[in-house]
Scaffold this motif. Structure first.
Motif, PDB file in Angstrom:
ATOM      1  N   ASP A 126       0.967  -1.163  -0.131  1.00 37.14           N
ATOM      2  CA  ASP A 126      -0.084  -0.128  -0.002  1.00 37.14           C
ATOM      3  C   ASP A 126       0.977   1.309  -0.035  1.00 37.14           C
ATOM      4  OD1 ASP A 126      -2.286  -1.295   0.045  1.00 37.14           O
ATOM      5  OD2 ASP A 126      -2.514  -1.016   2.138  1.00 37.14           O
ATOM      6  N   GLU A 127       0.516   2.166  -0.714  1.00 42.98           N
ATOM      7  CA  GLU A 127       1.230   3.581  -0.712  1.00 42.98           C
ATOM      8  C   GLU A 127       0.520   4.471   0.134  1.00 42.98           C
ATOM      9  OE1 GLU A 127       1.164   4.816  -4.903  1.00 42.98           O
ATOM     10  OE2 GLU A 127       2.424   3.345  -5.360  1.00 42.98           O
ATOM     11  N   VAL A 128       1.454   5.259   0.887  1.00 41.57           N
ATOM     12  CA  VAL A 128       1.001   6.310   1.890  1.00 41.57           C
ATOM     13  C   VAL A 128       1.813   7.385   1.435  1.00 41.57           C
ATOM     14  CG1 VAL A 128       0.874   6.969   4.379  1.00 41.57           C
ATOM     15  CG2 VAL A 128       0.663   4.567   3.638  1.00 41.57           C
ATOM     16  N   GLY A 147       4.281  -1.380   3.837  1.00 43.30           N
ATOM     17  CA  GLY A 147       3.710  -0.434   2.934  1.00 43.30           C
ATOM     18  C   GLY A 147       4.790   0.367   2.154  1.00 43.30           C
ATOM     19  N   ARG A 148       4.609   1.245   1.512  1.00 46.20           N
ATOM     20  CA  ARG A 148       5.390   1.958   0.455  1.00 46.20           C
ATOM     21  C   ARG A 148       5.153   3.517   0.913  1.00 46.20           C
ATOM     22  NH1 ARG A 148       4.498   0.895  -5.389  1.00 46.20           N
ATOM     23  NH2 ARG A 148       6.094   2.261  -5.417  1.00 46.20           N
ATOM     24  N   PRO A 149       6.366   4.190   1.434  1.00 52.12           N
ATOM     25  CA  PRO A 149       5.919   5.430   1.592  1.00 52.12           C
ATOM     26  C   PRO A 149       6.177   6.356   0.384  1.00 52.12           C
ATOM     27  CG  PRO A 149       7.935   4.706   2.884  1.00 52.12           C
ATOM     28  CD  PRO A 149       7.230   3.803   2.324  1.00 52.12           C
ATOM     29  N   VAL A 150       5.290   7.209   0.010  1.00 56.30           N
ATOM     30  CA  VAL A 150       5.640   8.093  -0.982  1.00 56.30           C
ATOM     31  C   VAL A 150       5.910   9.579  -0.841  1.00 56.30           C
ATOM     32  CG1 VAL A 150       4.758   8.751  -3.418  1.00 56.30           C
ATOM     33  CG2 VAL A 150       4.104   6.507  -2.653  1.00 56.30           C
ATOM     34  N   LEU A 151       6.972  10.052  -0.862  1.00 54.79           N
ATOM     35  CA  LEU A 151       7.101  11.406  -0.632  1.00 54.79           C
ATOM     36  C   LEU A 151       6.866  12.462  -1.463  1.00 54.79           C
ATOM     37  CD1 LEU A 151       8.422   9.853   2.159  1.00 54.79           C
ATOM     38  CD2 LEU A 151      10.075  11.585   2.307  1.00 54.79           C
ATOM     39  N   THR A 175      -2.747   3.711  -3.742  1.00 57.41           N
ATOM     40  CA  THR A 175      -2.702   4.436  -2.519  1.00 57.41           C
ATOM     41  C   THR A 175      -3.731   4.107  -1.677  1.00 57.41           C
ATOM     42  OG1 THR A 175      -1.822   6.339  -4.103  1.00 57.41           O
ATOM     43  CG2 THR A 175      -2.640   6.938  -1.814  1.00 57.41           C
ATOM     44  N   ARG A 176      -3.226   4.332  -0.279  1.00 58.96           N
ATOM     45  CA  ARG A 176      -4.228   3.641   0.776  1.00 58.96           C
ATOM     46  C   ARG A 176      -4.620   5.037   1.483  1.00 58.96           C
ATOM     47  NH1 ARG A 176      -7.882   2.505   3.057  1.00 58.96           N
ATOM     48  NH2 ARG A 176      -8.163   0.793   4.526  1.00 58.96           N
ATOM     49  N   GLY A 208      -9.851   6.354   1.110  1.00 55.36           N
ATOM     50  CA  GLY A 208      -8.618   6.255   1.918  1.00 55.36           C
ATOM     51  C   GLY A 208      -8.675   6.631   3.315  1.00 55.36           C
ATOM     52  N   PHE A 209      -7.628   6.657   4.114  1.00 57.64           N
ATOM     53  CA  PHE A 209      -7.528   7.224   5.619  1.00 57.64           C
ATOM     54  C   PHE A 209      -6.578   8.226   5.520  1.00 57.64           C
ATOM     55  CE2 PHE A 209      -3.970   3.972   5.361  1.00 57.64           C
ATOM     56  CZ  PHE A 209      -2.879   4.763   5.547  1.00 57.64           C
ATOM     57  N   THR A 210      -6.962   9.044   6.637  1.00 58.55           N
ATOM     58  CA  THR A 210      -6.087  10.366   6.726  1.00 58.55           C
ATOM     59  C   THR A 210      -5.711  10.243   8.240  1.00 58.55           C
ATOM     60  OG1 THR A 210      -7.766  11.897   5.602  1.00 58.55           O
ATOM     61  CG2 THR A 210      -6.220  12.787   7.041  1.00 58.55           C
TER      62      THR A 210
END
Length: 400
Positions: A126-128, A147-151, A175-176, A208-210
């Motif tokens: 999952d991308e965050v 997961g996969r952090p996307v900066l 993207t999650r 998605g979530f925040t």
């Protein structure tokens, strides 16, 4: 018998997720500074984000009383009912929000809160989405849960924060959700309330979530802080007793989660942590007494005074401060125009400041991948007199 003479590490097979977690350079630089101190150097620390204030007397008295009464056994995995009720009352009194205590999960610091939230919400690959720059451990919590952090590069024009347009533009089928911080480490900037509401709306549109890290929320200087909890029950927030409440080593924080998520968080808390420190929880009850809150308010004003000194002082030294921080106790400063051979190379510059001036600051390479060499982070969570001395030392180093 013939034993192999190979290094110990050669026999250890590490999980792949370990490779996604870089060293925490803030702590590495702190160790280097400590070595210099042991050798007799006087070092001014403006690296680690830890208040120089410690827990006030009412909190210490509450901890002492808890020890004497022997109330140090395990608590409920969600935390003491009395503490959850006190936190709920704090939201009511400070933000005018009616937060059901049942939604509050007391944790072993904000780090445990973020780990629990990511464990519950992030699945493999999952991308965050999060801003670049951001607190390094935030992306590592995502990586630790596979997961996969996307900066997303977020510069001065965005106040070093994500915007709704960026979230929309970078959302993919993988993207999650988003992980935000307001006010932020390392920049001390907050997300404007209207922009935060737009981000939450974009995330909702995509299902998605925040998650919003609000651990510096109490340390706001220019406007009354607004909690993301005002935007709806589906927003997850993280908070802590470390920063505003000056209890860093007590390792105590909390989550506010949607009602439907409470049972899941309880299950995870039971299995991963059992509970947060019982002693710290009993002590934290004193944080919300009127006399204690008055102490915290005076300390907040002192942090604001330090900010108002250090920002123009940095500019006088040749640093650019493109966005004045409105919260926390950090300044994110551009190094490219200081009068030093290492200008624009924050790693080399911070090493020179440490070894040649005895001042610890942190290079931008901890906080992201977009132009980290241009920036340093300064923590003004140290005494005003120390800030003045640091400015004098750096002025000598830069010939100002």
């Amino acid at each position: 018998m013939n034993f192999a003479k190979e290094p110990l590490d050669a026999a250890i097979r590490y999980a792949a997720r370990v490779d996604a977690i870089e060293p925490f350079y803030v702590m590495e630089l702190a160790k280097e500074a400590q070595a210099l101190e042991r050798a007799g150097r006087n070092i001014i620390h403006m690296g680690i984000g830890e208040p120089d204030f410690t827990a006030p007397e009412p909190v210490i008295a509450a901890a002492t009383d808890a020890l004497r009464r022997g109330v140090t056994q395990y608590t409920n995995a969600l935390g003491l009912t009395s503490l959850r009720e006190a936190i709920s009352g704090h939201y009511r009194d400070t933000f005018g929000l009616d937060i059901d205590p049942a939604r509050i999960v007391v944790t072993a610091g904000a780090s445990a809160a973020l780990l629990l939230a990511c464990t519950a919400l992030v699945d493999r690959d999952d991308e965050v989405l999060m801003p670049d720059p951001c607190y390094p451990c935030n992306r590592h919590f995502v990586a630790a849960t596979d997961g996969r952090p996307v900066l997303i590069p977020s510069g001065p024009a965005e106040r070093f924060q994500l915007t709704a347009a960026q979230v929309e533009a970078h959302w993919t089928p993988a993207t999650r959700g988003v992980l935000l911080a307001s006010p932020s480490n390392p920049t001390g900037t907050s997300i404007e309330p209207d922009e935060l509401a737009k981000i939450v709306d974009v995330v909702r549109t995509h299902g998605g979530f925040t998650i919003v890290d609000e651990i510096y929320q109490g340390l706001s200087y220019d406007a009354k802080p607004v909690s993301a909890l005002s935007l709806g029950d589906d927003v997850v927030t993280v908070n802590s007793f470390s920063k505003y409440f000056n209890m860093t080593g007590w390792r105590l924080g909390w989550l506010v989660v949607p009602p439907a998520m409470v049972a899941t968080m309880e299950k995870l808390s039971q299995n991963l942590f059992i509970c947060a420190s019982a002693l710290a929880q009993h002590a934290a009850l004193a944080c919300f007494e009127p006399a204690t809150l008055a102490i915290y308010e005076s300390r907040r004003l002192e942090f604001g005074r330090r900010r108002d000194f250090i920002v123009p002082a940095l500019r006088s030294l040749g640093f650019e401060v493109p966005v004045v921080p409105d919260g926390a106790f950090y300044v994110y400063a551009d190094t490219r125009h200081v009068a030093h051979p290492a200008a624009g190379n924050s790693s080399a510059l911070t090493r020179s400041m440490l070894h040649d001036a005895g001042v610890v600051l942190v290079p931008g390479n901890d906080f992201g991948f977009h132009a980290p060499q241009d920036y340093i982070r300064l923590s003004y969570a140290t005494a005003y007199s120390q800030l003045e001395e640091a400015v004098q030392r750096l002025g000598t180093l830069f010939g100002v």
